[in-house]
Design an enzyme around this catalytic site. Structure first.
Site, PDB file in Angstrom:
ATOM      1  N   ASP A 206     -21.419 -50.599 -63.161  1.00 53.06           N
ATOM      2  CA  ASP A 206     -20.022 -50.196 -63.267  1.00 53.06           C
ATOM      3  C   ASP A 206     -19.237 -51.474 -63.579  1.00 53.06           C
ATOM      4  OD1 ASP A 206     -17.674 -48.675 -63.037  1.00 53.06           O
ATOM      5  OD2 ASP A 206     -17.435 -49.278 -60.942  1.00 53.06           O
ATOM      6  N   ASP A 406     -19.488 -50.092 -57.145  1.00 53.12           N
ATOM      7  CA  ASP A 406     -18.759 -50.283 -55.898  1.00 53.12           C
ATOM      8  C   ASP A 406     -18.712 -48.998 -55.092  1.00 53.12           C
ATOM      9  OD1 ASP A 406     -17.030 -48.744 -57.325  1.00 53.12           O
ATOM     10  OD2 ASP A 406     -15.348 -50.128 -57.269  1.00 53.12           O
ATOM     11  N   ASP A 410     -18.264 -42.942 -57.742  1.00 53.79           N
ATOM     12  CA  ASP A 410     -19.549 -43.055 -58.419  1.00 53.79           C
ATOM     13  C   ASP A 410     -20.675 -42.376 -57.644  1.00 53.79           C
ATOM     14  OD1 ASP A 410     -18.749 -44.343 -60.695  1.00 53.79           O
ATOM     15  OD2 ASP A 410     -19.014 -46.350 -59.883  1.00 53.79           O
TER      16      ASP A 410
END
Length: 517
Positions: A206, A406, A410
């Site tokens: 990411d 993080d 997600d």
């Protein structure tokens, strides 16, 4: 045990009249003020009110150097006060502390069996049944030459084939590696992840909060005609304060600092009366509330597409505001790359791993970050579902994929990857999805963790090979009566000891250097 025994049994708590009393840690509550002396551990997460010291967080974050902490700084439960007397205001106790979450992750890892261990267990059952039949057959075959000798041959067969080494081969290596990683600041939530990581050939990052830091600066502010900067900042703070996305956290902090610098009144905590807030993962926040005329007012905070903001010719990260009249403001942000990001990406490339970036940010901003790190495969404007589909396409092509994020918005892609890493600051949100957690929040240990996983699988194979070879060599000797019971017992013990000693080679903590060559 080293982590579980970090908390003190009792602490000095300040009473209402300003004196100190010694109380059990179980009596602590949020808001208590504690006196922590040099050599003592902090009993809860909180903020220092007075004093300055250095703290040891090595077992909790993997940071081997003492860290300076003074009034106003946060400390975590389980870390040690090294040098000075300080006063701590407790903000989290018990299961809510970061320490408790770490312990829960470690306990979770200890009860999950990797596939190779389950395979060894499945093999052990028929193996044991075969041993029992072989022992009985040996006793029958040797019985005519004397019952005593027949019994000793049967006992030798039973003892020499005790499947201890076979059953210990995998878990001994996996737990030794997981313990070493934990001491280095990498918590392994699922032992199976070590096996999966050793097979990974593609690492997907990411961008925001992972390859970049959580700190952002506003480079430029674009406003709708008639909208003042103060109003835009006020609305941005009100919306951003209720999101856990790194951009929102940074914007809320910057808006608060701007307001304090200008001497403006503090924002009221919580949502205004009647507001209903909805978060759309990967897009932004939507707030609505009833108006006095019977209509509904609303605000949107997030991506340009979500807020229907005008396209700006800029490579910078952008976050926008919109209301019932349409687009209201766009903040252009400049990002700061993590200092270790370039070295980590280069190290992964040297290992032959493919590196990609999937991000919900605009394509130009993603391209700028990827290009500065030497990453040629990237994709922007991804929703959580887009990221998951991209991972699934790679898997259908035969790739083994590790996802590093993080953890904010997600969850699907972290769960869908072959193995997933979450950064330490997202621990509370990702413990149910990520396989491993980088407690320090740094990427330095990614390559070393990959190397250690391959070492672990190599040791597991060595242990299994030794266990099988030992049994294949000793069973015929026992059946032929050439291996007395005492020798069989010694061989069984030595075989198990060899397996454990071989696994202990993995127990050394990872080197503090950023790259393993």
């Amino acid at each position: 045990e080293a982590v579980l025994n970090r908390l003190p049994d009792s602490v000095n708590r300040r009473t209402a009249d300003g004196h100190w009393e010694r109380v059990s840690i179980r009596r602590l509550a949020v808001g208590d003020v504690l006196e922590v002396l040099p050599g003592e551990a902090f009993a809860g997460d909180g903020t220092l009110l007075a004093g300055q010291t250095q703290v040891d967080e090595a077992l909790l974050t993997g940071e081997s150097r003492p860290l300076t902490r003074q009034a106003g700084d946060a400390v975590i439960a389980g870390s040690h006060n090294l040098s000075g007397r300080v006063e701590l205001r407790v903000e989290q106790v018990g299961a809510a502390t970061r320490y408790a979450q770490i312990v829960a992750l470690m306990e979770s890892a200890s009860v999950h069996k990797p596939a190779m261990a389950e395979l060894a267990d499945r093999l052990a059952k028929p193996f044991l049944m075969g041993v029992l039949l072989a022992s009985a057959g040996a006793a029958i075959a040797w019985w005519p030459q004397g019952p005593g000798h027949a019994v000793m041959v049967a006992v030798a067969v039973l003892v020499v084939t005790c499947p201890c080494a076979l059953s210990l081969a995998t878990p001994a290596a996996m737990l030794a590696a997981a313990g070493a990683l934990a001491r280095s600041g990498v918590l392994v939530r699922h032992l199976q992840a070590l096996q999966s990581l050793s097979e990974v050939d593609t690492v997907v990052f990411d961008k925001t909060g992972t390859l970049t830091l959580d700190s952002f600066g506003v480079a430029r502010l674009h406003l709708r005609e008639g909208v003042s900067p103060d109003l835009a900042w006020q609305l941005a703070e009100r919306m951003a304060a209720h999101s856990l996305h790194p951009v929102s956290r940074a914007m809320a902090a910057q808006a608060r600092q701007r307001r304090m610098d200008q001497g403006q009144a503090a924002e009221t905590e919580g949502l205004p009366p009647g507001w209903v807030l909805t978060e759309h993962p990967g897009q932004g926040l939507h707030a609505q509330w009833p108006l006095s005329d019977g209509n509904v007012g609303f605000l949107r905070w997030g991506s340009a597409r979500f807020c229907e903001a005008p396209e700006l010719a800029s490579d910078r990260l952008q976050v926008s505001l919109a209301d019932h009249k349409g687009w209201l403001a766009t903040f252009e942000l400049h990002e700061t790359l993590r200092p270790e990001a370039a070295q980590v990406v280069a190290a992964l490339h040297r290992r032959g791993l493919s590196v990609q970036v999937l991000s919900g940010d605009a394509e130009p901003a993603v391209a700028e970050v990827a290009g500065s790190l030497g990453i040629t495969q990237f994709r922007g404007a991804c929703s959580p579902q887009d990221k998951l589909q991209a991972i699934q396409v790679l898997q259908e092509q035969g790739h083994k994929v590790a996802m590093v994020g993080d953890g904010l918005n997600d969850g699907p892609v972290l769960a869908g990857a072959d193995v997933s890493f979450a950064l330490g600051q997202a621990l509370a949100l990702t413990q149910s999805k990520a396989d491993m957690v980088l407690m320090s929040g740094r990427l330095d240990l990614l390559e070393q963790t990959w190397v250690r996983s391959r070492q672990t699988l190599r040791v597991v194979r060595q242990n299994l090979t030794w266990s099988v070879a030992y049994n294949m060599a000793c069973v015929p000797l026992a059946l032929l009566g050439w291996l007395p019971a005492w020798a069989a017992g010694l061989g069984m013990a030595l075989s198990s000891l060899l397996v454990v000693l071989n696994a202990l080679r993995l127990s050394a903590a990872l080197a503090p250097a950023q790259s393993v060559n």
